[in-house]
Scaffold this active site. Structure first.
Site, PDB file in Angstrom:
ATOM      1  N   HIS A  86     -23.675 -39.936  -2.425  1.00  0.00           N
ATOM      2  CA  HIS A  86     -24.153 -40.811  -1.345  1.00  0.00           C
ATOM      3  C   HIS A  86     -25.384 -41.605  -1.802  1.00  0.00           C
ATOM      4  O   HIS A  86     -26.375 -41.676  -1.084  1.00  0.00           O
ATOM      5  CB  HIS A  86     -24.479 -39.982  -0.104  1.00  0.00           C
ATOM      6  CG  HIS A  86     -24.341 -40.715   1.188  1.00  0.00           C
ATOM      7  ND1 HIS A  86     -24.950 -41.928   1.428  1.00  0.00           N
ATOM      8  CD2 HIS A  86     -23.651 -40.417   2.321  1.00  0.00           C
ATOM      9  CE1 HIS A  86     -24.674 -42.328   2.651  1.00  0.00           C
ATOM     10  NE2 HIS A  86     -23.869 -41.425   3.213  1.00  0.00           N
ATOM     11  N   ALA A  87     -25.293 -42.227  -2.969  1.00  0.00           N
ATOM     12  CA  ALA A  87     -26.414 -43.038  -3.456  1.00  0.00           C
ATOM     13  C   ALA A  87     -26.541 -44.319  -2.639  1.00  0.00           C
ATOM     14  O   ALA A  87     -25.550 -44.918  -2.232  1.00  0.00           O
ATOM     15  CB  ALA A  87     -26.216 -43.377  -4.932  1.00  0.00           C
ATOM     16  N   TYR A  88     -27.797 -44.714  -2.410  1.00  0.00           N
ATOM     17  CA  TYR A  88     -28.125 -45.968  -1.735  1.00  0.00           C
ATOM     18  C   TYR A  88     -28.684 -46.932  -2.779  1.00  0.00           C
ATOM     19  O   TYR A  88     -29.642 -46.603  -3.485  1.00  0.00           O
ATOM     20  CB  TYR A  88     -29.195 -45.747  -0.666  1.00  0.00           C
ATOM     21  CG  TYR A  88     -28.739 -45.036   0.586  1.00  0.00           C
ATOM     22  CD1 TYR A  88     -28.683 -45.706   1.808  1.00  0.00           C
ATOM     23  CD2 TYR A  88     -28.399 -43.689   0.580  1.00  0.00           C
ATOM     24  CE1 TYR A  88     -28.295 -45.063   2.977  1.00  0.00           C
ATOM     25  CE2 TYR A  88     -28.012 -43.028   1.734  1.00  0.00           C
ATOM     26  CZ  TYR A  88     -27.966 -43.723   2.933  1.00  0.00           C
ATOM     27  OH  TYR A  88     -27.578 -43.078   4.079  1.00  0.00           O
ATOM     28  N   GLU A 147     -19.219 -45.436  -1.506  1.00  0.00           N
ATOM     29  CA  GLU A 147     -18.888 -44.019  -1.648  1.00  0.00           C
ATOM     30  C   GLU A 147     -17.380 -43.865  -1.883  1.00  0.00           C
ATOM     31  O   GLU A 147     -16.586 -44.019  -0.970  1.00  0.00           O
ATOM     32  CB  GLU A 147     -19.295 -43.247  -0.392  1.00  0.00           C
ATOM     33  CG  GLU A 147     -20.747 -43.423   0.010  1.00  0.00           C
ATOM     34  CD  GLU A 147     -20.960 -43.064   1.467  1.00  0.00           C
ATOM     35  OE1 GLU A 147     -20.709 -41.896   1.826  1.00  0.00           O
ATOM     36  OE2 GLU A 147     -21.356 -43.945   2.245  1.00  0.00           O
ATOM     37  N   ASP A 189     -19.587 -49.866   7.939  1.00  0.00           N
ATOM     38  CA  ASP A 189     -19.532 -48.420   7.749  1.00  0.00           C
ATOM     39  C   ASP A 189     -18.061 -48.039   7.862  1.00  0.00           C
ATOM     40  O   ASP A 189     -17.643 -47.360   8.795  1.00  0.00           O
ATOM     41  CB  ASP A 189     -20.388 -47.684   8.782  1.00  0.00           C
ATOM     42  CG  ASP A 189     -20.562 -46.202   8.455  1.00  0.00           C
ATOM     43  OD1 ASP A 189     -20.063 -45.761   7.392  1.00  0.00           O
ATOM     44  OD2 ASP A 189     -21.188 -45.481   9.260  1.00  0.00           O
ATOM     45  N   HIS A 207     -20.214 -34.951   6.564  1.00  0.00           N
ATOM     46  CA  HIS A 207     -20.722 -34.654   5.228  1.00  0.00           C
ATOM     47  C   HIS A 207     -20.969 -33.168   4.970  1.00  0.00           C
ATOM     48  O   HIS A 207     -21.955 -32.784   4.335  1.00  0.00           O
ATOM     49  CB  HIS A 207     -22.019 -35.431   4.968  1.00  0.00           C
ATOM     50  CG  HIS A 207     -21.828 -36.918   4.873  1.00  0.00           C
ATOM     51  ND1 HIS A 207     -20.654 -37.493   4.436  1.00  0.00           N
ATOM     52  CD2 HIS A 207     -22.680 -37.945   5.165  1.00  0.00           C
ATOM     53  CE1 HIS A 207     -20.799 -38.810   4.449  1.00  0.00           C
ATOM     54  NE2 HIS A 207     -21.995 -39.115   4.891  1.00  0.00           N
ATOM     55  N   GLN A 241     -15.929 -45.940   0.932  1.00  0.00           N
ATOM     56  CA  GLN A 241     -16.668 -46.204   2.162  1.00  0.00           C
ATOM     57  C   GLN A 241     -17.801 -47.169   1.831  1.00  0.00           C
ATOM     58  O   GLN A 241     -18.696 -46.854   1.044  1.00  0.00           O
ATOM     59  CB  GLN A 241     -17.233 -44.898   2.745  1.00  0.00           C
ATOM     60  CG  GLN A 241     -17.897 -45.051   4.105  1.00  0.00           C
ATOM     61  CD  GLN A 241     -16.918 -44.963   5.264  1.00  0.00           C
ATOM     62  OE1 GLN A 241     -15.728 -44.712   5.050  1.00  0.00           O
ATOM     63  NE2 GLN A 241     -17.392 -45.139   6.478  1.00  0.00           N
ATOM     64  N   ASN A 299     -17.849 -37.596   4.740  1.00  0.00           N
ATOM     65  CA  ASN A 299     -17.479 -38.439   5.868  1.00  0.00           C
ATOM     66  C   ASN A 299     -17.199 -37.571   7.107  1.00  0.00           C
ATOM     67  O   ASN A 299     -17.608 -36.419   7.166  1.00  0.00           O
ATOM     68  CB  ASN A 299     -16.312 -39.361   5.520  1.00  0.00           C
ATOM     69  CG  ASN A 299     -16.470 -40.750   6.126  1.00  0.00           C
ATOM     70  OD1 ASN A 299     -16.716 -40.889   7.322  1.00  0.00           O
ATOM     71  ND2 ASN A 299     -16.345 -41.765   5.289  1.00  0.00           N
ATOM     72  N   ARG A 300     -16.489 -38.130   8.079  1.00  0.00           N
ATOM     73  CA  ARG A 300     -16.389 -37.515   9.400  1.00  0.00           C
ATOM     74  C   ARG A 300     -15.063 -36.798   9.621  1.00  0.00           C
ATOM     75  O   ARG A 300     -14.006 -37.276   9.197  1.00  0.00           O
ATOM     76  CB  ARG A 300     -16.580 -38.583  10.485  1.00  0.00           C
ATOM     77  CG  ARG A 300     -17.962 -39.222  10.455  1.00  0.00           C
ATOM     78  CD  ARG A 300     -18.050 -40.424  11.393  1.00  0.00           C
ATOM     79  NE  ARG A 300     -19.406 -40.960  11.403  1.00  0.00           N
ATOM     80  CZ  ARG A 300     -19.857 -41.875  10.538  1.00  0.00           C
ATOM     81  NH1 ARG A 300     -19.056 -42.349   9.596  1.00  0.00           N
ATOM     82  NH2 ARG A 300     -21.104 -42.303  10.603  1.00  0.00           N
TER      83      ARG A 300
END
Length: 344
Positions: A178-180, A309, A245, A109, A281, A83-84
């Site tokens: 970070h799977a989609y 996430e 997000d 990340h 997330q 994340n940020r």
């Protein structure tokens, strides 16, 4: 029983340090997972629908060398800090650290060459695979030699991911995968017919740069109230949301707990997320724009996948009232997330 096999998948470019990329296949009676030694990437995730047909619902690149090119962290382990981090800056023990900015004014990340872009050393287990790497002191600007182990195990319908780390200096750490996902099957155009629920009473509002404002806001009466299942497309329309997000704040504790569930009624495919982490997330693929080709030359447009996430809260290293993001020498970072797949 879980079957574990391995094979050569590709070769890293010399400018990236070279080295052989391996693929590890974990297979039970109901789930098949393919994982790469590059970035611990989940490259394939197949489960059965209600008719007993296997389908891959993990959105990711398929052809080598696509994984070595820029992509939105498809299926990868991200770190040293997921994340940020606002302005890529933090202070530890009186010393200020400046990271590379790779997300507007933020570090995202792990930086330009985070954990998703490096080769990990594998060890095959009876029911899974354990990856290890040493992140050296100063890598991407972070302090301390950090030893990291990421272990994937498959037992029947459950995929577990355990993250462990030890450090030589106090350092921030926040690891996730970070799977989609698109439970309708890889290549489906959108996720609007998915039902989503997240067991969180509060979430973190963010500013224009996606950095938490510091407020911990109640979800009640807002579009962020996902405590009961919502059909995603209708929910976004109802609350005039462009997508999610955002970090959802979970009940904190060291024991595993159910935190989220996704279901695709047309196929009957469902997924539960259990974790020991303090946050999750929820991301609805808002930045996917159809420019990336995945399996079968399928494009990934906006809202064609979602991420759940499990992690610490974003920018926690700069927000004293958030859960602590620092790992001290002599301590061990240890978190586990479990994905439980089923049909309804």
């Amino acid at each position: 029983m879980t079957e574990v096999t391995r094979e050569v998948f590709g070769q890293m470019p010399q400018e990236e340090g070279g080295g052989v990329v391996e693929k590890f296949v974990l297979k039970s009676d109901s789930v098949k997972v393919e994982i790469l030694s590059l970035g611990c990437i989940i490259a394939t995730l197949e489960t059965k629908d209600r008719d007993g047909n296997f389908s891959d619902f993990n959105c990711v690149l398929l052809l080598w060398p696509g994984y070595t090119r820029k992509h939105p962290f498809f299926g990868a382990v991200v770190g040293r800090v997921a994340n940020r981090i606002a302005k890529g800056r933090f202070t530890v023990e009186g010393k200020e650290y400046q990271l590379l900015l790779n997300n507007g004014p933020n570090s995202l990340h792990g930086g330009a060459r985070g954990f998703d872009k490096v080769l990990w050393s594998p060890q095959v287990l009876p029911n899974g695979i354990c990856f290890f790497r040493l992140s050296p002191d100063g890598e991407e600007g972070y302090p301390g030699d950090l030893k990291v182990w990421v272990t994937y195990t498959l037992s029947g319908e459950e995929l577990a991911i355990n993250y462990r780390a030890q450090t030589s200096k106090t350092t921030p750490i926040n690891l996730t995968n970070h799977a989609y996902f698109n439970l309708a099957g890889q290549g489906s155009r959108d996720i609007y017919d998915h039902e989503i629920s997240i067991k969180a009473d509060s979430y973190l509002p963010v500013d224009d740069n996606k950095i938490p404002t510091g407020e911990v806001a109640a979800v009640h009466g807002t579009g962020f109230d996902l405590r009961q299942p919502v059909e995603l497309g209708k929910h976004l329309q109802k609350f005039h949301l462009d997508g999610f997000d955002h970090n959802f704040c979970l009940q904190q504790g060291s024991t595993r707990r159910l935190v989220a569930r996704a279901c695709h009624p047309p196929t009957g495919r469902a997924m539960e997320v259990h974790t020991t982490q303090p946050g999750i997330q929820f991301y609805t693929g808002n930045n996917l724009d159809g420019s990336l080709k995945g399996k079968g030359a399928i494009m990934y447009p906006k809202h064609s996948a979602f991420c759940l996430e499990t992690q610490n809260w974003p920018d926690a290293v700069n927000q004293p009232h958030f859960p602590c993001a620092l790992l001290q020498p002599g301590e061990e970072y240890n978190h586990t997330t479990n994905f439980l797949f089923s049909t309804v």
